[in-house]
Scaffold this motif. Structure first.
Motif, PDB file in Angstrom:
ATOM      1  N   MET A   1       0.930  -1.193   0.194  1.00  0.00           N
ATOM      2  CA  MET A   1       0.002  -0.061   0.032  1.00  0.00           C
ATOM      3  C   MET A   1       0.850   1.147  -0.037  1.00  0.00           C
ATOM      4  O   MET A   1       1.815   1.205   0.633  1.00  0.00           O
ATOM      5  CB  MET A   1      -0.877  -0.021   1.230  1.00  0.00           C
ATOM      6  CG  MET A   1      -2.036   1.004   1.237  1.00  0.00           C
ATOM      7  SD  MET A   1      -3.452   0.291   2.246  1.00  0.00           S
ATOM      8  CE  MET A   1      -4.252   1.881   2.238  1.00  0.00           C
ATOM      9  N   SER A   2       0.330   2.298  -0.795  1.00  0.00           N
ATOM     10  CA  SER A   2       1.231   3.299  -0.944  1.00  0.00           C
ATOM     11  C   SER A   2       1.269   4.423   0.573  1.00  0.00           C
ATOM     12  O   SER A   2       0.209   4.041   1.178  1.00  0.00           O
ATOM     13  CB  SER A   2       0.365   4.149  -2.050  1.00  0.00           C
ATOM     14  OG  SER A   2       1.113   5.703  -2.056  1.00  0.00           O
ATOM     15  N   HIS A   3       2.025   5.065   0.496  1.00  0.00           N
ATOM     16  CA  HIS A   3       1.955   6.126   1.519  1.00  0.00           C
ATOM     17  C   HIS A   3       1.286   7.211   1.240  1.00  0.00           C
ATOM     18  O   HIS A   3       1.187   8.365   2.150  1.00  0.00           O
ATOM     19  CB  HIS A   3       3.417   6.418   2.128  1.00  0.00           C
ATOM     20  CG  HIS A   3       4.327   5.388   2.650  1.00  0.00           C
ATOM     21  ND1 HIS A   3       4.200   4.843   3.726  1.00  0.00           N
ATOM     22  CD2 HIS A   3       5.191   4.768   1.891  1.00  0.00           C
ATOM     23  CE1 HIS A   3       4.850   3.866   3.862  1.00  0.00           C
ATOM     24  NE2 HIS A   3       5.694   3.640   2.898  1.00  0.00           N
ATOM     25  N   ASN A   4       0.575   7.411   0.178  1.00  0.00           N
ATOM     26  CA  ASN A   4      -0.188   8.442  -0.415  1.00  0.00           C
ATOM     27  C   ASN A   4      -1.808   8.083  -0.060  1.00  0.00           C
ATOM     28  O   ASN A   4      -2.330   7.684  -0.962  1.00  0.00           O
ATOM     29  CB  ASN A   4       0.037   8.690  -1.824  1.00  0.00           C
ATOM     30  CG  ASN A   4      -0.314  10.115  -2.201  1.00  0.00           C
ATOM     31  OD1 ASN A   4      -0.556  10.685  -1.578  1.00  0.00           O
ATOM     32  ND2 ASN A   4      -0.258  10.470  -3.549  1.00  0.00           N
ATOM     33  N   ILE A   5      -2.019   8.589   1.105  1.00  0.00           N
ATOM     34  CA  ILE A   5      -3.334   8.049   1.656  1.00  0.00           C
ATOM     35  C   ILE A   5      -3.802   9.458   2.041  1.00  0.00           C
ATOM     36  O   ILE A   5      -3.472  10.202   2.451  1.00  0.00           O
ATOM     37  CB  ILE A   5      -3.148   7.299   3.130  1.00  0.00           C
ATOM     38  CG1 ILE A   5      -2.494   6.235   2.858  1.00  0.00           C
ATOM     39  CG2 ILE A   5      -4.785   6.849   3.615  1.00  0.00           C
ATOM     40  CD1 ILE A   5      -3.097   4.936   2.072  1.00  0.00           C
ATOM     41  N   ARG A   6      -5.410   9.485   1.533  1.00  0.00           N
ATOM     42  CA  ARG A   6      -6.309  10.566   1.995  1.00  0.00           C
ATOM     43  C   ARG A   6      -7.252  10.090   2.834  1.00  0.00           C
ATOM     44  O   ARG A   6      -7.809   9.039   2.686  1.00  0.00           O
ATOM     45  CB  ARG A   6      -6.988  11.175   0.683  1.00  0.00           C
ATOM     46  CG  ARG A   6      -5.786  11.445  -0.428  1.00  0.00           C
ATOM     47  CD  ARG A   6      -5.098  12.949   0.136  1.00  0.00           C
ATOM     48  NE  ARG A   6      -4.295  13.369  -1.108  1.00  0.00           N
ATOM     49  CZ  ARG A   6      -2.902  13.075  -0.963  1.00  0.00           C
ATOM     50  NH1 ARG A   6      -2.390  12.321   0.032  1.00  0.00           N
ATOM     51  NH2 ARG A   6      -2.144  13.798  -1.961  1.00  0.00           N
ATOM     52  N   GLU A   7      -7.717  10.993   3.618  1.00  0.00           N
ATOM     53  CA  GLU A   7      -8.898  10.797   4.457  1.00  0.00           C
ATOM     54  C   GLU A   7     -10.081  11.577   3.784  1.00  0.00           C
ATOM     55  O   GLU A   7     -10.070  12.601   3.578  1.00  0.00           O
ATOM     56  CB  GLU A   7      -8.858  11.124   5.959  1.00  0.00           C
ATOM     57  CG  GLU A   7      -7.642  10.242   6.712  1.00  0.00           C
ATOM     58  CD  GLU A   7      -7.290  10.658   8.059  1.00  0.00           C
ATOM     59  OE1 GLU A   7      -7.976  11.475   8.325  1.00  0.00           O
ATOM     60  OE2 GLU A   7      -6.949   9.727   8.516  1.00  0.00           O
ATOM     61  N   ILE A   8     -11.185  10.962   3.877  1.00  0.00           N
ATOM     62  CA  ILE A   8     -12.548  11.525   3.266  1.00  0.00           C
ATOM     63  C   ILE A   8     -13.624  11.405   4.258  1.00  0.00           C
ATOM     64  O   ILE A   8     -13.918  10.466   4.530  1.00  0.00           O
ATOM     65  CB  ILE A   8     -12.897  10.805   1.923  1.00  0.00           C
ATOM     66  CG1 ILE A   8     -12.030  10.846   0.826  1.00  0.00           C
ATOM     67  CG2 ILE A   8     -14.291  11.766   1.367  1.00  0.00           C
ATOM     68  CD1 ILE A   8     -12.086  10.014  -0.232  1.00  0.00           C
ATOM     69  N   TYR A   9     -14.027  12.638   4.480  1.00  0.00           N
ATOM     70  CA  TYR A   9     -15.152  12.696   5.608  1.00  0.00           C
ATOM     71  C   TYR A   9     -16.413  12.689   4.964  1.00  0.00           C
ATOM     72  O   TYR A   9     -16.647  13.513   4.126  1.00  0.00           O
ATOM     73  CB  TYR A   9     -14.946  13.773   6.742  1.00  0.00           C
ATOM     74  CG  TYR A   9     -13.705  13.376   7.699  1.00  0.00           C
ATOM     75  CD1 TYR A   9     -14.162  12.941   8.958  1.00  0.00           C
ATOM     76  CD2 TYR A   9     -12.421  13.752   7.437  1.00  0.00           C
ATOM     77  CE1 TYR A   9     -12.955  12.619   9.749  1.00  0.00           C
ATOM     78  CE2 TYR A   9     -11.522  13.828   8.379  1.00  0.00           C
ATOM     79  CZ  TYR A   9     -11.737  13.058   9.588  1.00  0.00           C
ATOM     80  OH  TYR A   9     -10.768  12.754  10.365  1.00  0.00           O
ATOM     81  N   THR A  10     -17.282  11.631   5.482  1.00  0.00           N
ATOM     82  CA  THR A  10     -18.542  11.742   4.623  1.00  0.00           C
ATOM     83  C   THR A  10     -19.628  11.268   5.910  1.00  0.00           C
ATOM     84  O   THR A  10     -19.538  10.612   6.937  1.00  0.00           O
ATOM     85  CB  THR A  10     -18.676  10.631   3.579  1.00  0.00           C
ATOM     86  OG1 THR A  10     -19.773  10.755   2.711  1.00  0.00           O
ATOM     87  CG2 THR A  10     -18.216   9.403   4.177  1.00  0.00           C
ATOM     88  N   LYS A  11     -20.961  11.191   5.282  1.00  0.00           N
ATOM     89  CA  LYS A  11     -21.930  10.511   6.056  1.00  0.00           C
ATOM     90  C   LYS A  11     -22.357   9.001   5.587  1.00  0.00           C
ATOM     91  O   LYS A  11     -22.142   8.862   4.335  1.00  0.00           O
ATOM     92  CB  LYS A  11     -23.185  11.579   5.946  1.00  0.00           C
ATOM     93  CG  LYS A  11     -23.081  12.758   6.657  1.00  0.00           C
ATOM     94  CD  LYS A  11     -24.238  13.311   6.910  1.00  0.00           C
ATOM     95  CE  LYS A  11     -24.207  14.624   7.740  1.00  0.00           C
ATOM     96  NZ  LYS A  11     -24.401  14.640   9.429  1.00  0.00           N
ATOM     97  N   ALA A  12     -22.228   8.138   6.545  1.00  0.00           N
ATOM     98  CA  ALA A  12     -22.705   6.889   6.202  1.00  0.00           C
ATOM     99  C   ALA A  12     -23.508   6.193   7.207  1.00  0.00           C
ATOM    100  O   ALA A  12     -23.761   6.837   8.393  1.00  0.00           O
ATOM    101  CB  ALA A  12     -21.238   5.979   5.972  1.00  0.00           C
ATOM    102  N   ILE A  13     -24.090   5.070   7.050  1.00  0.00           N
ATOM    103  CA  ILE A  13     -24.756   4.186   7.877  1.00  0.00           C
ATOM    104  C   ILE A  13     -23.621   3.863   9.090  1.00  0.00           C
ATOM    105  O   ILE A  13     -22.557   3.173   8.839  1.00  0.00           O
ATOM    106  CB  ILE A  13     -25.396   3.057   7.800  1.00  0.00           C
ATOM    107  CG1 ILE A  13     -26.579   3.804   6.990  1.00  0.00           C
ATOM    108  CG2 ILE A  13     -26.082   2.155   8.820  1.00  0.00           C
ATOM    109  CD1 ILE A  13     -27.710   2.653   6.017  1.00  0.00           C
ATOM    110  N   VAL A  14     -23.775   4.347  10.406  1.00  0.00           N
ATOM    111  CA  VAL A  14     -22.997   3.608  11.383  1.00  0.00           C
ATOM    112  C   VAL A  14     -23.314   2.577  12.407  1.00  0.00           C
ATOM    113  O   VAL A  14     -22.662   2.141  12.869  1.00  0.00           O
ATOM    114  CB  VAL A  14     -22.529   4.789  12.165  1.00  0.00           C
ATOM    115  CG1 VAL A  14     -21.429   5.864  11.287  1.00  0.00           C
ATOM    116  CG2 VAL A  14     -23.484   5.780  12.845  1.00  0.00           C
ATOM    117  N   ALA A  15     -24.736   2.487  12.330  1.00  0.00           N
ATOM    118  CA  ALA A  15     -25.361   1.494  13.294  1.00  0.00           C
ATOM    119  C   ALA A  15     -26.595   1.215  12.672  1.00  0.00           C
ATOM    120  O   ALA A  15     -27.543   1.950  11.992  1.00  0.00           O
ATOM    121  CB  ALA A  15     -25.278   2.198  14.740  1.00  0.00           C
TER     122      ALA A  15
END
Length: 167
Positions: A1-15
């Protein structure tokens, strides 16, 4: 896996969760009944919320009781309203506390129905069953790998489009 990681904040079903509940209710009738002739539920309304970090479904429905009285010469239908609060157990997709800012959506899988009814003087006792489902949508973070490879369309020349192609 690359060290080029992005975090995307979104809405999703959590429970998610669902609950089959059987509850017993007692209703005082206007007359001293001889026999219960029928029972049905109507006007089921509900909403979901998170209170003190616990998902709940708050609802009401009307119970219509048809019974005979006066030595079975007369019959009557009475309406009684039931209010309920169901604490819902949910399976969480991630380890986090539920927040009041999370969106909560409830759905009725099985409408309230009478399983059994009994009489004791002018009191009707009924066992009522219903099944509810809940979904909680909240903010979450997903991680994606970004590739640095060039795509073939990056090198394409500008495409000329004829604006008069439809006549």
């Amino acid at each position: 896996m690359s060290h080029n990681i992005r975090e995307i904040y979104t809405k999703a079903i959590v429970a998610k969760g669902k609950k089959l509940s059987k509850s017993t209710y007692s209703f005082t009738l206007s007359h001293n009944p001889d026999e219960i002739l029928g029972c049905w539920m109507a006007n089921h309304h509900y909403e979901a919320a998170i209170k003190n970090r616990v998902p709940k479904i708050i609802g009401t429905f009307d119970v219509h009781i048809w019974y005979s009285f006066d030595e079975e010469k007369e019959s009557m239908v009475e309406k009684h309203q039931v209010t309920y609060i169901d604490d819902m157990q949910v399976s969480k997709k991630e380890d986090r506390e539920l927040e009041t800012s999370d969106q909560v959506k409830a759905r009725c899988i099985e409408k309230p129905k009478c399983l059994s009814a009994s009489l004791n003087q002018n009191t009707a006792t009924m066992e009522i069953e219903k099944e509810m489902q809940i979904e909680i949508t909240g903010e979450t973070c997903i991680k994606v790998e970004v590739k640095d490879e060039e795509e073939i369309w990056d090198d394409l020349e500008d495409i000329q489009i004829n604006p008069h192609f439809i006549k």
